[in-house]
Design a protein around this motif. Structure first.
Motif: not given
Length: 135
Positions: A24-51
């Motif tokens: 569950a950690e490998i398939e769910i929890l870590i990918p969820k954390k990865l997506l959160e990091k990508a949204k906040k740190e790497k794709c923040a401008e794209e998230v803001k534009a879409f929002s």
């Protein structure tokens, strides 16, 4: 009876120094954390534009925000397959899990602050703006 790595430790929550991961950690929890990091740190401008596009277009956002959605999707796909970011997310997760197992205190989930409500009647000039009429 649970194995020692899941039931030992100072708070009986598992060994804080254990680095093994469950399915569950490998398939769910870590990918969820990865997506959160990508949204906040790497794709923040794209998230803001879409929002911003979604907020501005309301019910028509499905049709009018397609370019912003595609840009955001491409950015997230790029970073979610990045091995370095995956390893960072995994290490952060292990650090948080270790701290929880050591103290029994969960990390507080950070929520975005609420946006102020808009008095649309005042914006349209149908009502005088003042603190009593605001929602």
């Amino acid at each position: 009876m649970l194995p020692p790595n899941l039931s030992g430790g100072p708070m009986n929550l598992g060994d804080p120094d254990d680095k093994t991961l469950r399915k569950a950690e490998i398939e769910i929890l870590i990918p969820k954390k990865l997506l959160e990091k990508a949204k906040k740190e790497k794709c923040a401008e794209e998230v803001k534009a879409f929002s911003d596009c979604c907020s501005a277009n309301g019910i028509m956002m499905t049709f009018r925000c397609k370019p912003q959605c595609n840009t955001l999707t491409k950015c997230l796909e790029k970073w979610c397959y990045d091995e370095e970011l995956k390893n960072q997310a995994k290490e952060e997760y292990l650090k948080e899990r270790s701290e929880y197992r050591r103290t029994g205190v969960r990390k507080k989930f950070e929520r975005e602050p609420k946006k102020p409500k808009v008095d649309y009647l005042a914006v349209l000039g149908l009502r005088k703006p003042n603190s009593e009429n605001q929602m």
